[in-house]
Design a protein around this motif. Structure first.
Motif, PDB file in Angstrom:
ATOM      1  N   SER A 207     -10.723  50.251  42.484  1.00  0.00           N
ATOM      2  CA  SER A 207      -9.408  50.453  41.133  1.00  0.00           C
ATOM      3  C   SER A 207      -9.522  49.625  41.026  1.00  0.00           C
ATOM      4  O   SER A 207      -9.194  49.273  39.388  1.00  0.00           O
ATOM      5  N   THR A 208      -9.368  47.891  40.837  1.00  0.00           N
ATOM      6  CA  THR A 208      -9.696  46.796  40.237  1.00  0.00           C
ATOM      7  C   THR A 208     -10.626  47.146  39.255  1.00  0.00           C
ATOM      8  O   THR A 208     -10.096  46.588  38.136  1.00  0.00           O
ATOM      9  N   LEU A 209     -11.735  47.462  39.069  1.00  0.00           N
ATOM     10  CA  LEU A 209     -12.581  47.473  38.431  1.00  0.00           C
ATOM     11  C   LEU A 209     -12.156  48.572  37.538  1.00  0.00           C
ATOM     12  O   LEU A 209     -12.621  48.583  36.429  1.00  0.00           O
ATOM     13  N   LEU A 210     -11.734  49.436  37.989  1.00  0.00           N
ATOM     14  CA  LEU A 210     -11.067  50.615  36.835  1.00  0.00           C
ATOM     15  C   LEU A 210      -9.707  49.797  35.774  1.00  0.00           C
ATOM     16  O   LEU A 210      -9.821  50.766  34.796  1.00  0.00           O
ATOM     17  N   SER A 211      -9.446  49.458  36.599  1.00  0.00           N
ATOM     18  CA  SER A 211      -8.542  48.806  35.620  1.00  0.00           C
ATOM     19  C   SER A 211      -8.641  47.811  34.940  1.00  0.00           C
ATOM     20  O   SER A 211      -8.189  47.402  33.411  1.00  0.00           O
ATOM     21  N   LEU A 212      -9.572  47.240  34.809  1.00  0.00           N
ATOM     22  CA  LEU A 212     -10.065  46.423  33.657  1.00  0.00           C
ATOM     23  C   LEU A 212     -10.383  47.001  32.813  1.00  0.00           C
ATOM     24  O   LEU A 212     -10.609  46.899  31.354  1.00  0.00           O
ATOM     25  N   LEU A 213     -11.495  48.234  33.066  1.00  0.00           N
ATOM     26  CA  LEU A 213     -11.956  48.971  32.165  1.00  0.00           C
ATOM     27  C   LEU A 213     -11.287  49.283  31.309  1.00  0.00           C
ATOM     28  O   LEU A 213     -11.119  49.397  30.115  1.00  0.00           O
TER      29      LEU A 213
ATOM     30  N   ARG B 190      -8.426  48.097  30.536  1.00  0.00           N
ATOM     31  CA  ARG B 190      -8.044  47.395  29.996  1.00  0.00           C
ATOM     32  C   ARG B 190      -6.208  47.220  30.815  1.00  0.00           C
ATOM     33  O   ARG B 190      -5.021  46.621  29.805  1.00  0.00           O
ATOM     34  N   LEU B 191      -5.911  47.176  32.282  1.00  0.00           N
ATOM     35  CA  LEU B 191      -4.421  46.713  32.187  1.00  0.00           C
ATOM     36  C   LEU B 191      -4.370  45.580  32.594  1.00  0.00           C
ATOM     37  O   LEU B 191      -3.431  45.055  33.106  1.00  0.00           O
ATOM     38  N   TYR B 192      -6.222  45.326  33.148  1.00  0.00           N
ATOM     39  CA  TYR B 192      -5.516  43.433  33.156  1.00  0.00           C
ATOM     40  C   TYR B 192      -7.031  42.799  32.474  1.00  0.00           C
ATOM     41  O   TYR B 192      -7.746  43.970  31.567  1.00  0.00           O
ATOM     42  N   ASP B 193      -6.736  41.437  31.860  1.00  0.00           N
ATOM     43  CA  ASP B 193      -8.649  40.853  31.376  1.00  0.00           C
ATOM     44  C   ASP B 193      -9.164  40.438  32.280  1.00  0.00           C
ATOM     45  O   ASP B 193      -8.396  39.792  32.759  1.00  0.00           O
ATOM     46  N   PRO B 194     -10.320  39.945  32.242  1.00  0.00           N
ATOM     47  CA  PRO B 194     -11.133  39.878  33.275  1.00  0.00           C
ATOM     48  C   PRO B 194     -10.369  38.273  33.235  1.00  0.00           C
ATOM     49  O   PRO B 194     -10.065  37.786  32.227  1.00  0.00           O
ATOM     50  N   THR B 195     -10.997  37.253  34.425  1.00  0.00           N
ATOM     51  CA  THR B 195     -10.242  35.866  34.744  1.00  0.00           C
ATOM     52  C   THR B 195     -11.551  35.177  34.119  1.00  0.00           C
ATOM     53  O   THR B 195     -11.537  34.021  33.656  1.00  0.00           O
ATOM     54  N   ALA B 196     -12.756  35.988  33.752  1.00  0.00           N
ATOM     55  CA  ALA B 196     -14.218  35.268  33.680  1.00  0.00           C
ATOM     56  C   ALA B 196     -15.001  36.202  33.107  1.00  0.00           C
ATOM     57  O   ALA B 196     -14.968  37.552  33.704  1.00  0.00           O
ATOM     58  N   GLY B 197     -15.576  36.339  32.080  1.00  0.00           N
ATOM     59  CA  GLY B 197     -17.227  37.115  31.897  1.00  0.00           C
ATOM     60  C   GLY B 197     -16.375  38.363  31.422  1.00  0.00           C
ATOM     61  O   GLY B 197     -15.031  38.229  30.471  1.00  0.00           O
ATOM     62  N   LYS B 198     -16.732  39.465  30.458  1.00  0.00           N
ATOM     63  CA  LYS B 198     -16.723  40.339  29.624  1.00  0.00           C
ATOM     64  C   LYS B 198     -17.257  41.745  29.940  1.00  0.00           C
ATOM     65  O   LYS B 198     -18.392  41.696  30.874  1.00  0.00           O
ATOM     66  N   ILE B 199     -16.631  42.559  29.486  1.00  0.00           N
ATOM     67  CA  ILE B 199     -16.692  43.866  29.461  1.00  0.00           C
ATOM     68  C   ILE B 199     -17.350  44.550  27.858  1.00  0.00           C
ATOM     69  O   ILE B 199     -15.949  44.069  26.600  1.00  0.00           O
ATOM     70  N   PHE B 200     -17.954  45.069  27.815  1.00  0.00           N
ATOM     71  CA  PHE B 200     -18.416  45.607  26.485  1.00  0.00           C
ATOM     72  C   PHE B 200     -18.546  47.527  26.888  1.00  0.00           C
ATOM     73  O   PHE B 200     -18.968  47.955  27.504  1.00  0.00           O
ATOM     74  N   ILE B 201     -18.510  48.047  25.787  1.00  0.00           N
ATOM     75  CA  ILE B 201     -18.092  49.290  25.278  1.00  0.00           C
ATOM     76  C   ILE B 201     -18.591  49.488  24.453  1.00  0.00           C
ATOM     77  O   ILE B 201     -18.741  48.834  23.276  1.00  0.00           O
ATOM     78  N   ASP B 202     -20.488  49.780  24.521  1.00  0.00           N
ATOM     79  CA  ASP B 202     -20.755  50.270  22.599  1.00  0.00           C
ATOM     80  C   ASP B 202     -21.507  48.666  22.390  1.00  0.00           C
ATOM     81  O   ASP B 202     -22.070  48.558  21.042  1.00  0.00           O
ATOM     82  N   GLY B 203     -21.860  48.277  22.863  1.00  0.00           N
ATOM     83  CA  GLY B 203     -22.303  46.753  22.692  1.00  0.00           C
ATOM     84  C   GLY B 203     -20.633  45.668  21.572  1.00  0.00           C
ATOM     85  O   GLY B 203     -21.149  44.382  21.639  1.00  0.00           O
ATOM     86  N   HIS B 204     -19.307  45.972  22.174  1.00  0.00           N
ATOM     87  CA  HIS B 204     -18.588  44.846  22.082  1.00  0.00           C
ATOM     88  C   HIS B 204     -17.617  44.769  23.001  1.00  0.00           C
ATOM     89  O   HIS B 204     -16.826  45.534  23.447  1.00  0.00           O
ATOM     90  N   ASP B 205     -17.069  43.731  22.872  1.00  0.00           N
ATOM     91  CA  ASP B 205     -15.902  43.189  24.167  1.00  0.00           C
ATOM     92  C   ASP B 205     -14.888  44.339  23.861  1.00  0.00           C
ATOM     93  O   ASP B 205     -14.728  44.104  22.310  1.00  0.00           O
ATOM     94  N   LEU B 206     -13.871  44.797  24.683  1.00  0.00           N
ATOM     95  CA  LEU B 206     -13.126  45.597  24.958  1.00  0.00           C
ATOM     96  C   LEU B 206     -11.903  45.003  23.793  1.00  0.00           C
ATOM     97  O   LEU B 206     -11.111  45.652  23.536  1.00  0.00           O
ATOM     98  N   ARG B 207     -12.006  43.475  23.955  1.00  0.00           N
ATOM     99  CA  ARG B 207     -10.889  42.752  23.044  1.00  0.00           C
ATOM    100  C   ARG B 207     -10.510  42.888  21.827  1.00  0.00           C
ATOM    101  O   ARG B 207      -9.569  42.577  20.984  1.00  0.00           O
ATOM    102  N   ASP B 208     -11.760  43.556  21.516  1.00  0.00           N
ATOM    103  CA  ASP B 208     -11.817  43.834  20.399  1.00  0.00           C
ATOM    104  C   ASP B 208     -11.060  45.283  19.358  1.00  0.00           C
ATOM    105  O   ASP B 208     -11.010  45.263  18.009  1.00  0.00           O
TER     106      ASP B 208
END
Length: 610
Positions: free
Chosen positions: A404-410, A412-430
């Motif tokens: 469930s934590t993985l889904l929460s990061l997807l 963006r209920l939380y942000d990773p403490t390390a590493g990045k998550i990309f959708i279609d090649g762009h960081d979620l935080r963009d």
């Protein structure tokens, strides 16, 4: 020992409230201008009110006495009849003018106060909605409700029922003291002799009032929190026979709140009664010395009578000050509680330069993603994952493994403490947060339904949804049939949180709502947990249709639901321990295969036992 004035202590808090909400207040400048003009008119008319009485005494009732003050008004050559008529007309004009000024002053400020209060409540509620889950998990919902509703109302008292009368009182007091000093300086100084005693009393008692008010607000928050928690879980409370335990807890907190309320009222009453006594002393001094001046022909009887009237009215602002300092202290306490929430910064927010997300294709990548709710406890540890558009991913594993934590990061209920998550090649935080989440549909284990109609629940958040679209979504979710069997069909009102429906019915409505969103990414978190076989099958069929052509993440403990996934991830201690299709994982004879075989055996055994 801190001996600062309670008003001095409260002023910074009140000033912080005013500056925080100044944009909302400034937007009402036209009404504030009306209020200011009528306020000054009200104060001026208050100062004029006693003067017809002076003219009556010195010009009509005691006409033989020399009236030096009458010559200032040009009334020395008027006979008594004309002077009486002018006095009567003057009383009426002053009364009507003051009534009009007071009316517009009260109405304009009431409108300003109501508008600003509504905007404050909107701002506070919106900010609470944006605060991170970390904050909400630590806060008590009942206390937050008190802050949004009751504390926001208290702020209106600053603008309308406390600050305004206090400003009027202070301006009136200043004007009256000035006129009284013009009439007789010595008598004025004598009348002010009790003011320092009042100031000392106000300092001492108002500090206690403010402290008791703040404590009372905290107790009211605790009472509301206990009520909200027990009523939201009333089924469990009754099932475990916890009614009396919660009733006792509520009663103890309610009594503490009552005691603090009584203490606040007692302190305020002490302050007001002390002021009454000081007023009596001041009036006695003025009456004695003023009477002596009349006997000595140093002042006219009318002047002394006007002076006494002024003195009595001058003490009214003092009484109001004693009364409204307590209210301002309460309002300041409520303002502090609201500002404390607004001072909280959401952990998750748009970064500078974030852009609206385009329509996603659905390619998702986790690159060396780590996360922990606490610094010393990692839930995900260096996780890597690539998901192709339209692929179905099943996440399995023991509780606490990070599914469930993985889904929460997807989300963006939380942000990773390390590493990045990309959708279609762009960081979620963009991406802007709202545009990101708008492209994800979610079906959770405990679906949230609102106290509204079935139709409204399905179309919630979708503007302009047609009945045809709603019905199509319900058919996809295997919900159309049971909806038609309800008393009013799609117009049937469900209970709060959907308590009037079965678990399977609630889940199918949640699936219909997800179908309405038509998003490229679908997130399913234990969507069939707790359902019987019939409802589980209906929900499963609906989910299969819902997941078509969408990138789908499914968290489940039921491995039968994972069989059709394109990838199955077995998570263990925040890492992917096994990954592959159902057939590939069975062939490896690892932990997934062992778990699947045990589940299958348990199902067969249970079926044979029947």
């Amino acid at each position: 020992m801190n001996r600062a004035s309670p008003m001095t202590q409260a002023v910074p808090g009140l000033w912080a409230v005013i500056t925080t909400f100044w944009p909302q207040i400034r937007a009402q400048w036209r009404l504030l201008l009306v209020a200011m003009v009528t306020l000054l008119a009200d104060v001026g008319l208050r100062l004029l009110e006693p003067w017809p009485l002076k003219l009556l005494i010195d010009g009509v009732l005691i006409p033989t006495q020399t009236q030096p003050s009458l010559s200032l008004w040009g009334f020395t050559n008027l006979n008594a009849a004309w002077l009486l008529m002018l006095i009567a007309v003057g009383v009426i004009i002053i009364a009507v003018s003051r009534a009009i000024a007071t009316y517009w002053n009260t109405v304009s400020l009431a409108i300003v106060g109501s508008r600003v209060m509504a905007q404050v409540r909107d701002q506070l509620y919106g900010h609470l909605q944006r605060l991170s889950l970390r904050y909400h998990y630590q806060a008590r919902s009942g206390d937050l409700i008190i802050r949004v509703s009751s504390d926001a109302n208290r702020l209106q008292e600053i603008l309308l029922t406390a600050a305004l009368p206090l400003v009027v009182s202070l301006l009136t007091l200043g004007g009256m003291v000035g006129v009284m000093a013009w009439l007789d300086l010595k008598l004025t100084l004598l009348s002010l002799a009790t003011f320092p005693l009042f100031w000392l009393a106000a300092n001492r008692l108002s500090a206690k009032i403010r402290h008791a008010s703040l404590t009372q607000r905290h107790q009211e928050g605790a009472v509301a929190s206990t009520a909200a928690e027990s009523l939201s879980a009333i089924k469990l409370v009754q099932a475990l026979s916890l009614e009396q335990a919660f009733a006792d807890l509520f009663s103890r907190q309610n009594q503490r709140s009552l005691q603090e309320n009584i203490e606040t009222k007692r302190l305020a009453a002490n302050l007001e009664r002390l002021v009454d006594v000081l007023i009596a002393f001041g009036t006695a001094l003025v009456m004695g010395y003023g009477g002596h001046l009349v006997i000595e022909d140093a002042l006219t009887a009318g002047t002394v009578l006007v002076f006494l009237t002024y003195l009595r009215n001058a003490y009214k602002p003092v009484q109001n000050f004693a009364k409204y300092t307590g209210r301002l202290a309460k309002a300041a306490a409520s303002g502090e509680r609201i500002l404390n929430i607004l001072a909280e910064t959401p952990d998750i927010q748009d970064k500078p330069g974030a852009i609206p997300a385009p329509f996603f294709q659905g390619r998702i990548e986790f690159k060396y993603v780590s996360f922990g709710y606490h610094p010393d406890q990692a839930i995900l540890d260096g996780l890597n994952l690539t998901v192709r558009p339209g692929e179905k991913i099943a996440l399995v594993g023991a509780s606490g493994s990070g599914k469930s934590t993985l889904l929460s990061l997807l989300l963006r209920l939380y942000d990773p403490t390390a590493g990045k998550i990309f959708i279609d090649g762009h960081d979620l935080r963009d991406y802007q947060l709202t545009s990101l989440r708008n492209q994800m549909a979610v079906v959770l284990q405990e679906s949230l339904l609102f106290a509204a109609t079935i139709r409204e629940n399905i179309a919630y958040g979708i503007e302009g949804a047609t009945m045809a679209e709603i019905e199509a979504a319900a058919r996809l979710a295997n919900a159309h049939k049971f909806i038609l069997e309800l008393p009013q069909g799609y117009d049937t009102v469900v209970g709060e949180r959907g308590t009037t429906l079965s678990g399977g019915q609630r889940q199918r409505l949640a699936i219909a709502r997800a179908a309405m969103r038509q998003t490229p990414i679908l997130i399913l978190d234990e969507p069939t947990s707790g359902l019987d076989k019939v409802n589980e099958q209906l929900v499963f069929e609906a989910l299969e249709r819902l997941a078509e052509n969408r990138t789908t993440f499914l968290v489940t403990h039921n491995l039968q639901l994972a069989i059709a996934a394109d990838q199955i991830l077995y998570l263990y201690q925040g890492q992917i321990r096994e990954q592959g299709t159902h057939a590939e994982l069975l062939a490896r004879q690892g932990v997934y295969a062992d778990l699947f075989q045990r589940q299958t055996l348990a199902t067969v055994t249970k079926s044979l036992g029947r």
